[in-house]
Design a protein around this motif. Sequence first.
Motif, mmCIF file in Angstrom:
data_model
loop_
_atom_site.group_PDB
_atom_site.id
_atom_site.type_symbol
_atom_site.label_atom_id
_atom_site.label_comp_id
_atom_site.label_asym_id
_atom_site.label_seq_id
_atom_site.Cartn_x
_atom_site.Cartn_y
_atom_site.Cartn_z
ATOM 1 N N THR A 1 63.955 37.847 2.710
ATOM 2 C CA THR A 1 63.723 37.939 4.142
ATOM 3 C C THR A 1 62.760 36.855 4.584
ATOM 4 O O THR A 1 62.045 36.277 3.784
ATOM 5 N N ARG A 2 62.720 36.607 5.876
ATOM 6 C CA ARG A 2 61.819 35.603 6.420
ATOM 7 C C ARG A 2 60.550 36.264 6.924
ATOM 8 O O ARG A 2 60.533 37.411 7.327
ATOM 9 N N GLY A 3 59.478 35.489 6.915
ATOM 10 C CA GLY A 3 58.207 35.990 7.402
ATOM 11 C C GLY A 3 57.646 37.050 6.479
ATOM 12 O O GLY A 3 57.783 36.984 5.271
ATOM 13 N N GLU A 4 57.017 38.057 7.054
ATOM 14 C CA GLU A 4 56.362 39.093 6.268
ATOM 15 C C GLU A 4 57.116 40.415 6.344
ATOM 16 O O GLU A 4 56.563 41.468 6.070
ATOM 17 N N ALA A 5 58.360 40.388 6.734
ATOM 18 C CA ALA A 5 59.125 41.631 6.836
ATOM 19 C C ALA A 5 59.376 42.217 5.460
ATOM 20 O O ALA A 5 59.466 41.510 4.473
ATOM 21 N N PRO A 6 59.503 43.557 5.351
ATOM 22 C CA PRO A 6 59.743 44.169 4.052
ATOM 23 C C PRO A 6 61.138 43.871 3.541
ATOM 24 O O PRO A 6 62.043 43.536 4.303
ATOM 25 N N VAL A 7 61.327 44.002 2.247
ATOM 26 C CA VAL A 7 62.624 43.818 1.613
ATOM 27 C C VAL A 7 63.142 45.189 1.192
ATOM 28 O O VAL A 7 62.415 45.996 0.621
ATOM 29 N N ASN A 8 64.428 45.448 1.470
ATOM 30 C CA ASN A 8 65.036 46.739 1.141
ATOM 31 C C ASN A 8 64.228 47.905 1.702
ATOM 32 O O ASN A 8 64.092 48.948 1.073
ATOM 33 N N ASN A 9 63.633 47.689 2.868
ATOM 34 C CA ASN A 9 62.849 48.725 3.547
ATOM 35 C C ASN A 9 61.626 49.176 2.755
ATOM 36 O O ASN A 9 61.099 50.259 2.966
ATOM 37 N N ALA A 10 61.185 48.360 1.812
ATOM 38 C CA ALA A 10 59.975 48.712 1.067
ATOM 39 C C ALA A 10 58.782 48.614 2.000
ATOM 40 O O ALA A 10 58.664 47.674 2.777
ATOM 41 N N PRO A 11 57.865 49.593 1.954
ATOM 42 C CA PRO A 11 56.736 49.571 2.878
ATOM 43 C C PRO A 11 55.743 48.476 2.523
ATOM 44 O O PRO A 11 55.513 48.187 1.357
ATOM 45 N N ILE A 12 55.199 47.863 3.547
ATOM 46 C CA ILE A 12 54.117 46.903 3.356
ATOM 47 C C ILE A 12 52.892 47.470 4.039
ATOM 48 O O ILE A 12 52.886 47.726 5.234
ATOM 49 N N GLY A 13 51.848 47.670 3.322
ATOM 50 C CA GLY A 13 50.637 48.243 3.882
ATOM 51 C C GLY A 13 49.660 48.560 2.778
ATOM 52 O O GLY A 13 49.823 48.122 1.639
ATOM 53 N N PRO A 14 48.614 49.343 3.057
ATOM 54 C CA PRO A 14 47.614 49.657 2.044
ATOM 55 C C PRO A 14 48.243 50.368 0.855
ATOM 56 O O PRO A 14 49.077 51.260 1.006
ATOM 57 N N ILE A 15 47.873 49.944 -0.335
ATOM 58 C CA ILE A 15 48.375 50.616 -1.529
ATOM 59 C C ILE A 15 47.410 51.716 -1.928
ATOM 60 O O ILE A 15 46.273 51.774 -1.465
ATOM 61 N N GLY A 16 47.869 52.621 -2.773
ATOM 62 C CA GLY A 16 47.033 53.728 -3.182
ATOM 63 C C GLY A 16 45.923 53.285 -4.112
ATOM 64 O O GLY A 16 45.806 52.110 -4.454
ATOM 65 N N PRO A 17 45.087 54.242 -4.538
ATOM 66 C CA PRO A 17 43.983 53.910 -5.444
ATOM 67 C C PRO A 17 44.498 53.270 -6.726
ATOM 68 O O PRO A 17 45.542 53.651 -7.253
ATOM 69 N N ILE A 18 43.752 52.295 -7.216
ATOM 70 C CA ILE A 18 44.118 51.580 -8.431
ATOM 71 C C ILE A 18 43.240 52.081 -9.569
ATOM 72 O O ILE A 18 42.009 52.081 -9.464
ATOM 73 N N ALA A 19 43.859 52.517 -10.648
ATOM 74 C CA ALA A 19 43.098 53.006 -11.788
ATOM 75 C C ALA A 19 42.335 51.855 -12.427
ATOM 76 O O ALA A 19 42.905 50.785 -12.701
ATOM 77 N N ALA A 20 41.042 52.060 -12.663
ATOM 78 C CA ALA A 20 40.217 51.029 -13.287
ATOM 79 C C ALA A 20 40.608 50.855 -14.753
ATOM 80 O O ALA A 20 41.080 51.795 -15.415
ATOM 81 N N LEU A 21 40.414 49.662 -15.256
ATOM 82 C CA LEU A 21 40.677 49.386 -16.665
ATOM 83 C C LEU A 21 39.644 50.091 -17.533
ATOM 84 O O LEU A 21 38.518 50.346 -17.086
ATOM 85 N N PRO A 22 39.963 50.414 -18.780
ATOM 86 C CA PRO A 22 38.994 51.084 -19.658
ATOM 87 C C PRO A 22 37.729 50.252 -19.837
ATOM 88 O O PRO A 22 37.787 49.011 -19.863
ATOM 89 N N ALA A 23 36.602 50.932 -19.960
ATOM 90 C CA ALA A 23 35.339 50.229 -20.210
ATOM 91 C C ALA A 23 35.461 49.423 -21.502
ATOM 92 O O ALA A 23 36.040 49.882 -22.486
ATOM 93 N N GLY A 24 34.933 48.227 -21.493
ATOM 94 C CA GLY A 24 34.998 47.359 -22.658
ATOM 95 C C GLY A 24 36.190 46.416 -22.660
ATOM 96 O O GLY A 24 36.334 45.586 -23.562
ATOM 97 N N THR A 25 37.048 46.528 -21.629
ATOM 98 C CA THR A 25 38.203 45.632 -21.530
ATOM 99 C C THR A 25 37.741 44.187 -21.332
ATOM 100 O O THR A 25 36.730 43.925 -20.665
#
Length: 406
Positions: free
Chosen positions: A6-30
């Motif tokens: 697609t052109r510009g910033e439009a979504p592809v296959n109706n996939a949502p574009i916006g804030p993503i959910g919480p990201i799990a932190a990597l294990p300590a010592g990584t």
Amino acid sequence: METDCTRGEAPVNNAPIGPIGPIAALPAGTRLLHIGPHKTGTTAIQGALFAAKDKLPEHGVEFPAATRHPMEAALAACARPAMIGDAVPTEKHWTRLIEQVEATGTRTSVISSEFFADAPDDEIIARIVRQLGGDRVHILVTLRPIAKIMPSQWQQYVQNGLRMGYENWLEHMLRKAPYEKPNPSFWRRHRHDRLVERWVRAVGADRVTVVVVDDSDRDGLMRTFEELLGLPENLLQAVPDTANRSLTLAETEMLRKLNVEFRGNGLPDELYSKLVRNGAVMHMKNTCSPTGKDVKISTPAWAVEAAGRIGAEIVERIDTMGVRVIGDPALLCSLPAIPTQSGPPAVEARIAPEVAAQALYGALAAAAAAPVRHTAEAKSRTVHQTSSKELVRILGHRCLKKLRRR
């Protein structure tokens, strides 16, 4: 998986574009190894991490490199040459970085250099992973659409001596198999599915994270790094870096034509590094900011479409690898808007007098830092008795000789 472009910033296959959910932190010592590739926000992240270097340890994280970007260490590790005219990286650079990483002990550490994406084969990648900690190493890849990377990467190659124009360069990269000339590193870095696949073979899919950079969210990459490293929000802040800005079309063309003259007169590479890249270009970028009147590097429609097709292939292949993907993969095959050809003809790119003056001053200032005395050879003939080509060559070698002496 089918992926439409697609052109510009439009979504592809109706996939949502916006804030993503919480990201799990990597294990300590990584030991988080951010391999870029180029033109995916690496400089911004490196600057932010280095600026927060003294604050990171209280949150259990270390930035072991002594500089913002341990480029020499990464080049040495990947057995890659230096930038044109720069000192050759040695194994000592890499060994020093390994020692700094080992000194972090059991704490989490983060190493970032886009030049790790240039690792030429599985053996070197395996060696890098082993020496940085083996099972503790987690690979982070940041990605942007190929169509947006191409103009930025071309002007960066010009800053390292490339003499080929943009459309001709695109022809070679997209239409002339095996797509390796004049810059074999381009697809090594930017065929992103193959890049991810090489590092998956070294560490496994569970220890590779792909972050899709959303250009519409200026701080999104900073926040993603904070979550992965378990850092407080807003600890990482962008650091202004005018020296890393992209050149305008006029600036790039001026430099490209200078490269043609430079090579045509057989001047030494070290002189290019001192007077051109780190003199004229650096001073110009630090003192002149692009305005709305400056002509940007424009990618022709056929190349944009080709980049979109490659982006779709990249998304499809990465989807099958089992790696963690943060962000919207659809962005990787989105296409920038292509200007229509209707209306008045495009404005010709012209270098502004003040920009040219700053570039010239930068070169003169670099030369003045290492003044050159006349030698007997210069006194033996007058200027009018010597060809202009020979004069340029003599001056270049004298400047280089003085720079080396200093």
